[in-house]
Enzyme design. Structure first.
Site, mmCIF file in Angstrom:
data_model
loop_
_atom_site.group_PDB
_atom_site.id
_atom_site.type_symbol
_atom_site.label_atom_id
_atom_site.label_comp_id
_atom_site.label_asym_id
_atom_site.label_seq_id
_atom_site.Cartn_x
_atom_site.Cartn_y
_atom_site.Cartn_z
ATOM 1 N N CYS A 86 0.832 -1.210 0.000
ATOM 2 C CA CYS A 86 0.000 0.000 0.000
ATOM 3 C C CYS A 86 0.870 1.265 0.000
ATOM 4 O O CYS A 86 1.514 1.556 -0.985
ATOM 5 C CB CYS A 86 -0.974 -0.035 1.179
ATOM 6 N N HIS A 203 -3.586 -5.677 1.127
ATOM 7 C CA HIS A 203 -2.888 -5.864 2.412
ATOM 8 C C HIS A 203 -2.845 -7.341 2.820
ATOM 9 O O HIS A 203 -3.780 -7.824 3.463
ATOM 10 C CB HIS A 203 -3.627 -5.087 3.506
ATOM 11 N N GLU A 205 -1.158 -8.618 5.182
ATOM 12 C CA GLU A 205 -1.071 -8.737 6.646
ATOM 13 C C GLU A 205 -2.444 -8.607 7.320
ATOM 14 O O GLU A 205 -2.590 -8.914 8.490
ATOM 15 C CB GLU A 205 -0.075 -7.708 7.204
#
Lengths: 233, 79
Positions: A86, A203, A205
């Protein structure tokens, strides 16, 4: 595997990354303040998401001049693995470690939602634990993810198999309707020519734990370890 | 000296903000508008008095930080 996660002023996914890498996956994780200059103690560098320097001027434009960035450039030149997520992707573009630039999203809004992305290339440092053409569900959260590159750069991305992820529908079809932000050719993630630097808007994560109901991000981190083991062996 | 710096998207690059404003103007009945492009304006106070030197330093800062050459052009005025 020792992963260094860079904290810029305004990063807000650095601790999420550390949590996944360390607590969920059991790798070593070190938060590295952007004013530091040493990367000698890590195998992989992650530039996390957030709003470094408030996204002032352009997203990533000021963070790219942080002291740690020169070390990251040298680390990448020597073949070190660098992952930008990002805002981290935006910083890598501004730093010239990846080609192209980000424009504002097509409909101007900040988009925070789950999207489907397709693994275009499963033979990379970052995707070797996925299958080719596998469709993943990952969240995006950005206002400037509308990837742009001039025709010559785009052609080079094709020639060197640098497009790693594309936005798609749930069946894996890369369509205009499945493009959330207007990104060129539905590009969601690219790598550099050498293959050791990846930038991606989704993302991983944020989808790496059962408790979130989404775990498609796990294989990306496992891919890093697999690639690292291959490099050492 | 003072530098007025304009940073604009290169021609041919889609400007979603400009497009939205153009559509809004159209909605208000301003049919004379063909297109709108939105850029940035920066006012920079310089402690440099030599015009040639000021020009060189402003160009350098535009190239290094203030514009992204992949998507943006810049021009500036010194006074």
């Amino acid at each position: 595997m020792k992963i260094g996660i860079i904290t810029f002023p305004g990063s807000n996914c650095d601790r999420d990354c550390r949590h996944v890498v360390k607590t969920v996956l059991g790798y070593q994780a070190h938060l590295i303040w952007h004013q530091e200059t040493s990367l000698s103690h890590v195998d992989v560098v992650i530039l996390p998401g957030g709003f470094s320097y408030g996204d002032y001027l352009r997203a990533g434009a000021i963070a790219r001049f942080s002291p740690i960035m020169e070390s990251i450039r040298q680390f990448a030149e020597k073949g070190g693995i660098v992952l930008g997520i990002c805002n981290g992707f935006q910083i890598l573009l501004e730093a010239g470690l990846l080609p192209g630039a980000m424009l504002k999203n097509r409909y101007l809004s900040f988009i925070c939602q789950d999207v489907s992305i397709k693994v275009e290339n499963a033979e990379t440092t970052f995707t070797n634990e996925y299958a080719s053409d596998q469709v993943l569900t990952m969240p995006i959260a950005h206002a400037e993810g509308n990837y742009y590159a001039d025709p010559m750069t785009l052609s080079a991305l094709h020639d060197h198999a640098q497009i790693v992820f594309r936005y798609c529908d749930q069946h894996g079809d890369v369509t205009a309707e499945a493009n959330p932000n207007g990104s060129l050719e539905n590009i969601a993630g690219i790598r550099n020519k050498a293959g050791n630097v990846l930038g991606m808007m989704p993302h991983p994560e944020r989808c790496a734990e059962d408790v979130f109901g989404k775990t498609d991000g796990v294989a990306l981190f496992r891919s890093l370890r697999h690639a690292l083991n291959q490099m050492v062996a | 000296m003072k530098a007025i710096i304009y940073v604009t998207l290169k021609s041919g690059i889609h400007d979603p903000q400009g497009h939205a404003v153009q559509q809004s103007l159209e909605t208000f009945g301003f049919h004379a508008v063909d297109s709108v492009r939105i850029g940035k304006l920066l006012e920079v106070d310089l402690n440099e008095t030599d015009h040639t030197k000021a020009e060189a330093v402003v160009k350098a800062m535009c190239d290094k930080l203030l514009s992204n050459p992949v998507i943006e052009d810049y021009r500036f005025e010194l006074s």
